[in-house]
Design an enzyme around this catalytic site. Sequence first.
Site, PDB file in Angstrom:
ATOM      1  NE  ARG A  13      -0.628   0.135   4.974  1.00 25.72           N
ATOM      2  CZ  ARG A  13      -0.475   1.124   5.710  1.00 25.72           C
ATOM      3  NH1 ARG A  13      -1.124   2.160   5.100  1.00 25.72           N
ATOM      4  NH2 ARG A  13      -0.074   1.180   6.746  1.00 25.72           N
ATOM      5  CG  ASN A  23       5.853  -0.821   0.247  1.00 30.00           C
ATOM      6  OD1 ASN A  23       6.454  -1.571   0.871  1.00 30.00           O
ATOM      7  ND2 ASN A  23       4.213  -0.579   0.436  1.00 30.00           N
ATOM      8  NE  ARG A  72      -3.580  -3.669  -0.487  1.00 31.14           N
ATOM      9  CZ  ARG A  72      -2.721  -3.750   0.448  1.00 31.14           C
ATOM     10  NH1 ARG A  72      -3.119  -3.409   1.658  1.00 31.14           N
ATOM     11  NH2 ARG A  72      -1.575  -3.839  -0.085  1.00 31.14           N
ATOM     12  CB  SER A  83      -0.995  -9.100   5.466  1.00 27.55           C
ATOM     13  OG  SER A  83      -0.055  -8.038   5.642  1.00 27.55           O
ATOM     14  CD  GLN A 109       4.284  -9.017   4.805  1.00 25.07           C
ATOM     15  OE1 GLN A 109       3.976  -8.065   3.996  1.00 25.07           O
ATOM     16  NE2 GLN A 109       3.661  -9.020   5.833  1.00 25.07           N
ATOM     17  NE  ARG A 163      20.352 -14.375  32.281  1.00 17.85           N
ATOM     18  CZ  ARG A 163      19.617 -13.652  31.486  1.00 17.85           C
ATOM     19  NH1 ARG A 163      18.243 -13.464  31.441  1.00 17.85           N
ATOM     20  NH2 ARG A 163      20.142 -13.162  30.741  1.00 17.85           N
TER      21      ARG A 163
END
Length: 234
Positions: A13, A23, A72, A83, A109, A163
């Site tokens: 988008r 993007n 879109r 998504s 992605q 730990r």
Amino acid sequence: MTERPVLAVIPARGGSKGVPGKNLAPVGGVPLITRAIRACHGARRVTAVVVSTDDAAIAAAARAAGAETVARPAHLAGDTARSEDAVLHALAAYEDGHHVTVPVVLLVQCTSPFVTAAEIDAVTAAVTEDGADTALTVAPFHGFLWRAGPDGGHGVNHDRATRPRRQDRPEDLLETGAAYAMRSDGLRAAGHRFFGRTALVRTDPARVLEIDDPADLGRARALADLLDPTPQHI
């Protein structure tokens, strides 16, 4: 290449508050959207690549890189849009436009600039050949996680009073956010990407980077010369 259609959908988008124009931001001299498309085109099992976007400039860059585009709608392009909904919309548009049924769909992605064709092929194969319903890229993670609370910090994946050495702890796997594969019918029925049996595809942790803010983008640009197998060109 698999005989069954495999559609890779790249959501991209136009709006991004953390990194405006994210993007289309170049990494290694190539826009993020173009890098993702090239990775998908390099995957042997992917038969088509569609970019879902509400942005004319992103759509133009996607088409220049050889991908199809799906416009879109606004209700799928806001900050709270999922998504999965963008993938379902693009999947339906592709099937309607090409008069085909796509049994396997991918979510790739472009904010993971170092995703590889091999990783995309691997999540695809997990579904098309190995019987998984869904698959995703993961990387080994050995850190101690903490969460802040009203009474101070507390351990998430460990007891802070103990730990143990790394080799004495169960291995944790970090979702990289780069690539996902899903049976299309299962995605439609479930409405989310993790239904049925989920396969975990291990990737190189050195390549894991998601771009969410300007610092991430700066790191990606600094690492491109080291992590890109060959220099990329627009």
